[in-house]
Write an enzyme that holds these catalytic residues in place. Sequence first.
Site, PDB file in Angstrom:
ATOM      1  N   GLY A  83      27.822  -3.080  44.006  1.00 46.27           N
ATOM      2  CA  GLY A  83      28.805  -2.729  45.230  1.00 46.27           C
ATOM      3  C   GLY A  83      29.656  -3.674  45.397  1.00 46.27           C
ATOM      4  O   GLY A  83      30.404  -3.402  46.330  1.00 46.27           O
ATOM      5  N   GLY A  84      30.381  -4.298  44.316  1.00 39.45           N
ATOM      6  CA  GLY A  84      31.521  -5.163  44.415  1.00 39.45           C
ATOM      7  C   GLY A  84      31.130  -6.255  45.661  1.00 39.45           C
ATOM      8  O   GLY A  84      32.764  -6.036  45.669  1.00 39.45           O
ATOM      9  N   SER A 160      26.215  -5.895  38.168  1.00 41.18           N
ATOM     10  CA  SER A 160      27.523  -5.740  38.615  1.00 41.18           C
ATOM     11  C   SER A 160      27.519  -6.881  39.482  1.00 41.18           C
ATOM     12  O   SER A 160      27.156  -8.020  39.463  1.00 41.18           O
ATOM     13  CB  SER A 160      27.597  -4.538  39.594  1.00 41.18           C
ATOM     14  OG  SER A 160      29.145  -4.004  39.409  1.00 41.18           O
ATOM     15  N   ALA A 161      27.806  -6.306  40.884  1.00 35.49           N
ATOM     16  CA  ALA A 161      28.225  -7.779  41.686  1.00 35.49           C
ATOM     17  C   ALA A 161      27.262  -8.630  41.549  1.00 35.49           C
ATOM     18  O   ALA A 161      26.751  -9.776  42.243  1.00 35.49           O
ATOM     19  CB  ALA A 161      28.914  -7.223  43.034  1.00 35.49           C
ATOM     20  N   ASP A 266      32.211  -1.225  28.986  1.00 36.68           N
ATOM     21  CA  ASP A 266      31.738  -1.547  30.234  1.00 36.68           C
ATOM     22  C   ASP A 266      33.227  -2.795  30.215  1.00 36.68           C
ATOM     23  O   ASP A 266      33.592  -3.825  29.413  1.00 36.68           O
ATOM     24  CB  ASP A 266      30.973  -2.710  30.483  1.00 36.68           C
ATOM     25  CG  ASP A 266      30.611  -3.125  32.189  1.00 36.68           C
ATOM     26  OD1 ASP A 266      31.783  -3.260  32.751  1.00 36.68           O
ATOM     27  OD2 ASP A 266      30.269  -3.654  32.185  1.00 36.68           O
ATOM     28  N   HIS A 296      29.722   1.106  32.732  1.00 39.50           N
ATOM     29  CA  HIS A 296      29.455   0.123  33.529  1.00 39.50           C
ATOM     30  C   HIS A 296      28.535   1.372  34.691  1.00 39.50           C
ATOM     31  O   HIS A 296      28.461   2.237  34.489  1.00 39.50           O
ATOM     32  CB  HIS A 296      30.586  -0.043  34.782  1.00 39.50           C
ATOM     33  CG  HIS A 296      30.037  -1.230  35.010  1.00 39.50           C
ATOM     34  ND1 HIS A 296      29.645  -2.269  35.058  1.00 39.50           N
ATOM     35  CD2 HIS A 296      29.354  -1.235  36.836  1.00 39.50           C
ATOM     36  CE1 HIS A 296      29.190  -3.277  36.352  1.00 39.50           C
ATOM     37  NE2 HIS A 296      29.279  -2.053  37.521  1.00 39.50           N
TER      38      HIS A 296
END
Length: 319
Positions: A83-84, A160-161, A266, A296
């Site tokens: 979620g960045g 991701s994050a 990605d 991604h």
Amino acid sequence: MSLPNTPELYEAIHITPNLNETVSRSAEHFPTVPPSLTDPTLPAISKDVPVNPDKNTWVRIFLPRELLNTDEKLPILVYIHGGGFIVASPDFPPFHEFCSVVAHRLGAMVVSVKYRLAPEDRLPAAYDDVLETLTWVKDGKAEWVNKYGDFSSCVLMGESAGGNITYHVGLKAAVQNDNFKPLVIKGLVLIQPFFGGLNRSQAEIRLENDPVVRLEICDFLWELSLPVGMDRDHEYSNPCRDGGSRLVDRVRDLGWWVMFVSCDGDPFFDRSVELAKLLENKGISVKTMFNEGGRHGIFVGGDRVKRIEFLDYVKGVWP
């Protein structure tokens, strides 16, 4: 420091800046689902348990339904969502469904962590929250953890994050390893981890306008989440800077393995390849599942076939 004045970028990630330097996150784009003991559509049951009410951190625990009536202890997988660093939580429907499948497919207890988000709580707040959760797990304070958890076999997994958080928490946990006993960490799984740097990688240049993680948005996420005044070459963003952290040696000495899962569709792909090589050169057991094409998010919220392929790859290593 005031938040950036870039309305179109806030809109792109479905948040709204407030005057007090917080943000409001769109409930429409980030809906939530409750835990469930009875949902027949999912192969695992789940419940929420608080970790630190003062910080509003909590976990959603998943247990594979088919193993509930056995005396078998379950390996523990601590999952850190993406979620960045800015949005989402374990009750976001794609993450809830993914963790249920992971619990079933790996025959594991999944502990999905709700950590604090930026810009209200910039890094390293998320790292600190996951470290605190590891202590909470090893203390066996939750009924399900104490009853079902096999403390001799734990991995950290993040996408991701969450992959970034998994890596940095792994380094910190390796140094503090004795403090987590009887919890024994075996390895780290980094799924398309979110890393960056001031110098653009070839994948970032090639996929600058990627529809999932456009480069301009990635830069914006770093601006909101890194410590105030820091740029993308900070160690939180660029773990390969200056040859990487010296804490890596502790990971090697403990015999942990580190798994990278990614694809060349990605924009972050080259960062994973670079870090995997750095760790391998330092003597760490590195496992890689690098696919052609894709995008991604394909392994968690995308292609179900790729998800099963990925989980079967993990199963070949752990538990």
